[in-house]
Design a protein around this motif. Structure first.
Motif, PDB file in Angstrom:
ATOM      1  N   SER A   1      34.378  59.296   8.371  1.00 30.18           N
ATOM      2  CA  SER A   1      34.053  58.645   9.789  1.00 30.18           C
ATOM      3  C   SER A   1      34.583  58.458  11.533  1.00 30.18           C
ATOM      4  O   SER A   1      33.724  58.901  12.039  1.00 30.18           O
ATOM      5  N   LEU A   2      35.877  59.359  11.336  1.00 32.72           N
ATOM      6  CA  LEU A   2      36.121  59.963  12.475  1.00 32.72           C
ATOM      7  C   LEU A   2      35.071  60.627  13.247  1.00 32.72           C
ATOM      8  O   LEU A   2      35.219  61.219  14.209  1.00 32.72           O
TER       9      LEU A   2
ATOM     10  N   HIS B   1      38.178  51.962  13.632  1.00 32.97           N
ATOM     11  CA  HIS B   1      38.236  53.334  14.448  1.00 32.97           C
ATOM     12  C   HIS B   1      38.509  52.911  16.031  1.00 32.97           C
ATOM     13  O   HIS B   1      38.770  51.660  16.478  1.00 32.97           O
TER      14      HIS B   1
ATOM     15  N   GLY C   1      31.106  58.830   6.620  1.00 36.64           N
ATOM     16  CA  GLY C   1      32.365  57.919   6.725  1.00 36.64           C
ATOM     17  C   GLY C   1      32.781  57.322   5.203  1.00 36.64           C
ATOM     18  O   GLY C   1      31.340  56.976   4.192  1.00 36.64           O
TER      19      GLY C   1
ATOM     20  N   SER D   1      31.805  53.585  16.162  1.00 34.47           N
ATOM     21  CA  SER D   1      32.435  53.363  18.132  1.00 34.47           C
ATOM     22  C   SER D   1      31.819  52.350  18.450  1.00 34.47           C
ATOM     23  O   SER D   1      30.353  52.352  18.402  1.00 34.47           O
TER      24      SER D   1
ATOM     25  N   THR E   1      32.371  59.798  19.962  1.00 36.95           N
ATOM     26  CA  THR E   1      33.519  59.537  19.040  1.00 36.95           C
ATOM     27  C   THR E   1      33.760  60.955  19.463  1.00 36.95           C
ATOM     28  O   THR E   1      34.550  62.214  20.157  1.00 36.95           O
TER      29      THR E   1
END
Length: 352
Positions: free
Chosen positions: A38-39, A330, A114, A73, A77
């Motif tokens: 997911s980052l 996150h 993610g 976010s 990101t």
């Protein structure tokens, strides 16, 4: 048509959008390509059946037009910030987006999903895209590029692009420490060895497909992530020591193996990007980096909410730029921005 598209590629290659602020002189990056979790997921999970989604408000409330895109976010990101900092483009598109344009394919995409991890079981638990399937998607992507600009031009794009890989967090938090299967099979050192082996294999496969500049993120301080502080940090929500120790052990092993791997792969530059120590520094000294809060997220209580629990009914903090974390897992857009600025100068030295 191919000639026109190739001319567009050449224009983008030598006139990088947004300006190059970290690269050495006479160096350009044609594309940014991202894999993992997911980052770096910018919306691929929108197009699969999973509960791990973020394509609804308040996610994306600070993105262009206040639009939720599937980024985990309030805004941009890490993938977006790295793409901008390397002079490629403002935003990285999701590969699965059916409306993706050819010019976006030429300058890079994200295959990240993610909830995934190096361990195939991790993706199964969250019903998301395993990194092995992300690799298959990358092969398809290469084929699409060849049909646009030809094989030789595609080779140049892939060889000179920067690849980002972010994984491992979910392997520990969603998998190892949440369900018993892997704990019955492996102790922490053995499981770390397994993850490193899988990570190395993934990097080797990328190299076979033409990747030469690869950034691999370490595990963050797993025990200091807000949701883990809430679930396992006791009444005072302290950082969970055993989770952090597992991350440190994995990171040490990963760094060692990546260093050896770089020596064995021809013409490769493999950069280990330390996610652990910069985040610990931010969490322990938030004011130094312009934050007020670094032990909980902005969304809801900030202690548990993420994905569907962070929704339009959730109250959000008044000033999300004062929070390092957006939800309970996150970073905020500002958090991603600060982290990028911390690590990118050293990454550039390693890659070029």
């Amino acid at each position: 048509m191919k000639l026109i598209i190739f001319c567009l590629y050449v224009f983008l290659y030598f006139n990088c959008i947004g300006g190059t602020i970290y690269l050495p002189k006479n160096v350009s990056v044609p594309a940014i390509i991202a894999f993992g979790d997911s980052l770096l997921d910018v919306g691929n999970n929108n197009y699969i059946t999973t509960m791990t989604k973020s394509n609804f408000l308040p996610y994306g409330k600070d993105f262009v037009g206040g639009k939720p895109t599937g980024r985990f976010s309030n805004g941009k990101t890490l993938a977006d910030f790295f793409a901008k900092a390397l002079g490629v483009k403002e935003y990285v598109p999701a590969y699965l987006n059916p409306f993706i344009k050819e010019k976006d394919l030429l300058t890079g995409v994200s295959f990240a999903s993610g909830g995934t991890g190096y361990d195939p079981l991790t993706a199964t638990l969250s019903s998301v895209i395993p990194v092995s399937i992300q690799l298959d998607m990358f092969k398809q992507y290469i084929w699409r590029l060849k049909s646009m600009v030809g094989e030789e031009n595609v080779k140049n794009i892939i060889n000179n692009s920067v690849f980002f890989v972010s994984s491992s967090s979910n392997d520990f938090l969603v998998n190892y420490y949440s369900v018993p299967m892997r704990r019955l099979q492996y102790d922490v050192p053995a499981y770390s060895n397994l993850l490193v082996k899988l990570a190395v294999s993934f990097i080797q496969d990328l190299h076979k497909l033409g990747a030469r500049r690869i950034v691999v993120f370490s595990a963050p301080p797993l025990g200091c992530i807000p949701i883990e502080r809430t679930l396992a940090g006791g009444s005072e929500r302290k950082c969970v020591d055993k989770y952090n120790k597992a991350a440190i052990l994995f990171n040490r092993k990963l760094k060692e193996h990546l260093h050896s791997l770089e020596k064995s792969l021809p013409q490769s530059r493999i950069a280990f990007s330390d996610f652990y120590n910069p985040l610990i520094s931010i969490i322990e000294n938030p004011h130094k980096y312009g934050f007020e809060v670094a032990d909980q997220g902005c969304c809801g209580t900030g202690k548990l909410e993420m994905s569907y629990l962070c929704n339009e009914l959730s109250a959000t903090c008044q000033n999300d730029s004062s929070f390092f974390f957006w939800d309970s897992l996150h970073p905020t857009e500002k958090g991603c921005d600060i982290f990028t600025k911390i690590v990118l100068p050293d990454l550039v030295k390693s890659l070029f």
